[in-house]
Design an enzyme around this catalytic site. Structure first.
Site, PDB file in Angstrom:
ATOM      1  N   CYS A 115       0.869  -1.376  -0.134  1.00 41.07           N
ATOM      2  CA  CYS A 115      -0.168  -0.048   0.053  1.00 41.07           C
ATOM      3  C   CYS A 115       0.865   1.228  -0.011  1.00 41.07           C
ATOM      4  O   CYS A 115       1.522   1.681  -1.102  1.00 41.07           O
ATOM      5  CB  CYS A 115      -1.150   0.055   1.128  1.00 41.07           C
ATOM      6  N   HIS A 223      -3.905  -5.066   0.531  1.00 39.77           N
ATOM      7  CA  HIS A 223      -3.341  -5.455   1.848  1.00 39.77           C
ATOM      8  C   HIS A 223      -3.430  -7.181   2.009  1.00 39.77           C
ATOM      9  O   HIS A 223      -4.415  -7.675   2.642  1.00 39.77           O
ATOM     10  CB  HIS A 223      -4.125  -4.761   2.974  1.00 39.77           C
ATOM     11  N   GLU A 225      -1.585  -8.852   3.984  1.00 42.47           N
ATOM     12  CA  GLU A 225      -1.329  -9.121   5.411  1.00 42.47           C
ATOM     13  C   GLU A 225      -2.575  -9.591   6.213  1.00 42.47           C
ATOM     14  O   GLU A 225      -2.412 -10.248   7.291  1.00 42.47           O
ATOM     15  CB  GLU A 225      -0.527  -8.179   5.978  1.00 42.47           C
TER      16      GLU A 225
HETATM   17  N1  LIG Z   1      -1.747   6.659   2.601  1.00 42.74           N
HETATM   18  C1  LIG Z   1      -1.689   6.235   1.328  1.00 42.74           C
HETATM   19  C2  LIG Z   1      -1.422   4.571   1.437  1.00 42.74           C
HETATM   20  C3  LIG Z   1      -2.618   4.044   2.022  1.00 42.74           C
HETATM   21  C4  LIG Z   1      -2.404   2.683   3.094  1.00 42.74           C
HETATM   22  O1  LIG Z   1      -1.092   2.446   3.199  1.00 42.74           O
HETATM   23  N2  LIG Z   1      -3.557   2.353   3.682  1.00 42.74           N
HETATM   24  C5  LIG Z   1      -3.136   1.536   4.945  1.00 42.74           C
HETATM   25  C6  LIG Z   1      -4.038   1.944   6.062  1.00 42.74           C
HETATM   26  C7  LIG Z   1      -5.316   1.562   5.533  1.00 42.74           C
HETATM   27  C8  LIG Z   1      -6.365   2.227   6.722  1.00 42.74           C
HETATM   28  O2  LIG Z   1      -6.575   1.533   7.861  1.00 42.74           O
HETATM   29  O3  LIG Z   1      -7.008   3.161   6.255  1.00 42.74           O
HETATM   30  C9  LIG Z   1      -3.110   6.240   0.609  1.00 42.74           C
HETATM   31  O4  LIG Z   1      -4.014   6.618   1.174  1.00 42.74           O
HETATM   32  O5  LIG Z   1      -2.991   5.987  -0.512  1.00 42.74           O
END
Ligand SMILES: N[C@@H](CCC(=O)NCCCC(=O)O)C(=O)O
Length: 259
Positions: A115, A223, A225
């Site tokens: 991500c 994701h 994971e």
């Molecule tokens: N911030 C970036 C990458 C998105 C990301 O890594 N999301 C993981 C967390 C997801 C959540 O719990 O909201 C983007 O927004 O593209």
């Protein structure tokens, strides 16, 4: 004969503030997937930028896991002016993960980027990002549903089309994978050294590798994971990463024994 030791993997950390302290941390699901999906021991790398000697880290671990985060890569790192649409930022993470990614690739240390991680991989190698992609024409909304329930937030929601003959195709053994989605940003201009491995139906880049990389390098925008225990494509990503880590460790130990 002594028990074979389990390889170590460096994991990026976010800088967060709560309970009146500043923390360098990552969500548990990345650590659990490293242990249960890849069969490795995750070690957090604190986001202290240049104060962290990366060669010392990369001489000790046999893989790098670049995690997701709600924060975004600072747009100045890919030549764009910051706006509120690019927030929130985590400059200490940027200052640590981008050089870590570049050095791991140079040294052939296996790297899995998830991500935010695929976005950092792209920027680290010279690419750019688009923000608020749900507002772009012809794009679906890639943001997570507005719920704190992880199972809902990360439910498998849309297909990605895997490029035939790609590294990911070899890992997945199929040309379409159902994935979750929790991002507002995505790769805009891919770095020259990136190979696009999968696309969403709206054209969003969903997976990349690095052309002629010395070692395993895979970036995914979704994701895996979250579902390593129950979803075969998710588990295959982490199994492939773990296998690359173990191969790297075997080669490193063999080299050390020959010296
Ligand atoms: N911030 C970036 C990458 C998105 C990301 O890594 N999301 C993981 C967390 C997801 C959540 O719990 O909201 C983007 O927004 O593209």
């Amino acid at each position: 004969m002594s028990k074979p030791s389990i390889p170590l993997v460096a994991v990026t950390s976010d800088v967060r503030s709560f309970d009146n302290y500043t923390w360098h941390a990552t969500p548990e699901q990345y650590l659990a997937a490293a242990i249960e999906g890849a069969g490795v021991i995750p070690l957090l790398v604190p986001s202290f930028g240049a104060a962290i000697d990366l060669d010392s880290v990369l001489a000790t671990v046999d893989g790098v896991l670049v995690t997701g985060s709600k924060s975004n890569v600072h747009p100045s790192l890919y030549g764009k002016e910051p706006t509120t649409a690019h927030e929130p930022f985590d400059p200490a993470r940027d200052a640590t993960s981008l050089p870590l990614i570049r050095r791991a690739i140079e040294l052939g240390v296996p790297l899995l980027a998830i991500c935010r991680g695929i976005q950092e991989l792209n920027v680290a190698l010279g690419g750019t990002l688009a923000t608020e992609i749900q507002e772009l024409a012809e794009r679906i909304d890639h943001r997570a549903p507005d719920t704190s329930q992880l199972a809902e937030r990360f439910a498998l929601r849309h297909p990605v089309l895997v490029k035939p003959g790609s590294c990911l195709a070899e890992i997945m053994e199929t040309d379409t994978v159902q994935v979750n989605s929790a991002h507002r940003q995505a790769i805009d201009a891919p770095a020259p050294s990136l190979e696009i491995e999968a696309l969403a139906e709206d054209g969003t880049i969903e997976a990349v590798s690095v052309k002629d990389a010395k070692g395993f390098v895979l970036g995914v925008q979704w994701h895996p994971e979250i579902w390593v225990k129950s979803d075969s494509p998710s588990r295959k990503v982490f199994t492939a990463f773990g296998d690359a880590v173990r191969a790297h460790r075997a080669a490193r130990l063999s080299l050390a024994a020959a010296e």
